[in-house]
Scaffold this motif. Structure first.
Motif, PDB file in Angstrom:
ATOM      1  N   TYR A   1      25.411 -35.248  -9.460  1.00 53.18           N
ATOM      2  CA  TYR A   1      26.869 -35.166  -9.427  1.00 53.18           C
ATOM      3  C   TYR A   1      27.423 -36.587  -9.302  1.00 53.18           C
ATOM      4  O   TYR A   1      27.437 -37.148  -8.208  1.00 53.18           O
TER       5      TYR A   1
ATOM      6  N   MET B   1      39.829 -27.362  -0.211  1.00 55.53           N
ATOM      7  CA  MET B   1      38.738 -27.840  -1.061  1.00 55.53           C
ATOM      8  C   MET B   1      37.459 -27.017  -0.955  1.00 55.53           C
ATOM      9  O   MET B   1      36.506 -27.285  -1.679  1.00 55.53           O
ATOM     10  N   THR B   2      37.425 -26.043  -0.065  1.00 60.28           N
ATOM     11  CA  THR B   2      36.187 -25.309   0.177  1.00 60.28           C
ATOM     12  C   THR B   2      36.356 -23.814  -0.068  1.00 60.28           C
ATOM     13  O   THR B   2      37.474 -23.296  -0.099  1.00 60.28           O
TER      14      THR B   2
ATOM     15  N   VAL C   1      30.227 -26.019  -6.378  1.00 62.84           N
ATOM     16  CA  VAL C   1      29.730 -26.999  -7.359  1.00 62.84           C
ATOM     17  C   VAL C   1      29.286 -26.264  -8.602  1.00 62.84           C
ATOM     18  O   VAL C   1      28.963 -25.078  -8.569  1.00 62.84           O
ATOM     19  N   GLU C   2      29.251 -27.008  -9.711  1.00 62.66           N
ATOM     20  CA  GLU C   2      28.763 -26.430 -10.958  1.00 62.66           C
ATOM     21  C   GLU C   2      27.246 -26.256 -10.824  1.00 62.66           C
ATOM     22  O   GLU C   2      26.561 -27.154 -10.362  1.00 62.66           O
TER      23      GLU C   2
ATOM     24  N   ALA D   1      32.476 -39.784  -9.602  1.00 63.41           N
ATOM     25  CA  ALA D   1      33.801 -39.384 -10.080  1.00 63.41           C
ATOM     26  C   ALA D   1      33.903 -37.890 -10.385  1.00 63.41           C
ATOM     27  O   ALA D   1      34.978 -37.409 -10.739  1.00 63.41           O
ATOM     28  N   SER D   2      32.809 -37.143 -10.219  1.00 62.22           N
ATOM     29  CA  SER D   2      32.845 -35.701 -10.513  1.00 62.22           C
ATOM     30  C   SER D   2      33.666 -34.966  -9.462  1.00 62.22           C
ATOM     31  O   SER D   2      33.828 -35.422  -8.324  1.00 62.22           O
ATOM     32  N   ASP D   3      34.181 -33.804  -9.856  1.00 62.59           N
ATOM     33  CA  ASP D   3      34.959 -32.987  -8.914  1.00 62.59           C
ATOM     34  C   ASP D   3      34.140 -32.627  -7.680  1.00 62.59           C
ATOM     35  O   ASP D   3      34.636 -32.675  -6.557  1.00 62.59           O
ATOM     36  N   ALA D   4      32.865 -32.273  -7.897  1.00 61.67           N
ATOM     37  CA  ALA D   4      32.011 -31.868  -6.778  1.00 61.67           C
ATOM     38  C   ALA D   4      31.805 -33.016  -5.802  1.00 61.67           C
ATOM     39  O   ALA D   4      31.924 -32.839  -4.583  1.00 61.67           O
ATOM     40  N   SER D   5      31.501 -34.199  -6.317  1.00 58.74           N
ATOM     41  CA  SER D   5      31.268 -35.344  -5.438  1.00 58.74           C
ATOM     42  C   SER D   5      32.542 -35.740  -4.695  1.00 58.74           C
ATOM     43  O   SER D   5      32.497 -36.032  -3.495  1.00 58.74           O
ATOM     44  N   CYS D   6      33.665 -35.736  -5.383  1.00 57.88           N
ATOM     45  CA  CYS D   6      34.937 -36.072  -4.731  1.00 57.88           C
ATOM     46  C   CYS D   6      35.276 -35.063  -3.636  1.00 57.88           C
ATOM     47  O   CYS D   6      35.741 -35.447  -2.552  1.00 57.88           O
ATOM     48  N   ALA D   7      35.031 -33.784  -3.897  1.00 57.65           N
ATOM     49  CA  ALA D   7      35.312 -32.755  -2.891  1.00 57.65           C
ATOM     50  C   ALA D   7      34.396 -32.915  -1.678  1.00 57.65           C
ATOM     51  O   ALA D   7      34.852 -32.838  -0.528  1.00 57.65           O
TER      52      ALA D   7
END
Length: 139
Positions: free
Chosen positions: A31, A112-113, A134-135, A34-40
């Motif tokens: 991840y 976010m969760t 996460v994806e 800059a991915s959505d998962a990492s940012c979250a």
């Protein structure tokens, strides 16, 4: 299931380090930062670690961070443990004052969760946990 854990000084510097290492681990798990998962995950770790330092600090005691990636369920479980048993997070995030300088952290975690909560920690303290979606397609 993949996991990562560590102990950090109950200081602002320790909270920043926990967040940075969480982002690095996310990248290792596929991840990118800059991915959505990492940012979250970075936001959730940052907020929970900051709360552990601000509200759960016990002199001479560190706080713990644990990340667990469950690709089958499509979640990363974030756990932050501190030594303060008496100071518990509210069951529902408090509403923040628009002009206030603080009070939005748990609102962000809630947004976010998938879900979050806390459990007592034996022999002392508590663990605040959150599940970040996460994806399932990453490594």
């Amino acid at each position: 299931m993949r996991s990562f854990g560590g102990q950090f000084a109950a200081t602002a510097r320790g909270a920043r380090l926990a967040r940075r290492l969480a982002v690095r681990r996310m990248e290792e798990w596929g991840y990118p930062p800059a991915s959505d998962a990492s940012c979250a995950v970075a936001l959730v770790v940052g907020e929970l670690a900051a709360n552990a330092v601000r509200h759960g600090r016990v002199p001479g005691r560190d706080f713990g961070l644990r990340l667990a990636l469950d690709t089958t369920a499509g979640v990363i479980r974030v756990e932050v443990s501190d030594a303060a048993s008496a100071k518990r997070p509210p069951a529902v995030p408090p509403s923040a004052c628009p002009e206030g300088e603080s009070g939005r952290g748990l609102l962000l975690v809630d947004a976010m969760t998938l879900r979050w909560g806390w459990t007592p920690r034996v022999p002392v303290g508590k663990t605040v946990w959150a599940e970040v979606p996460v994806e399932a397609s990453a490594r």
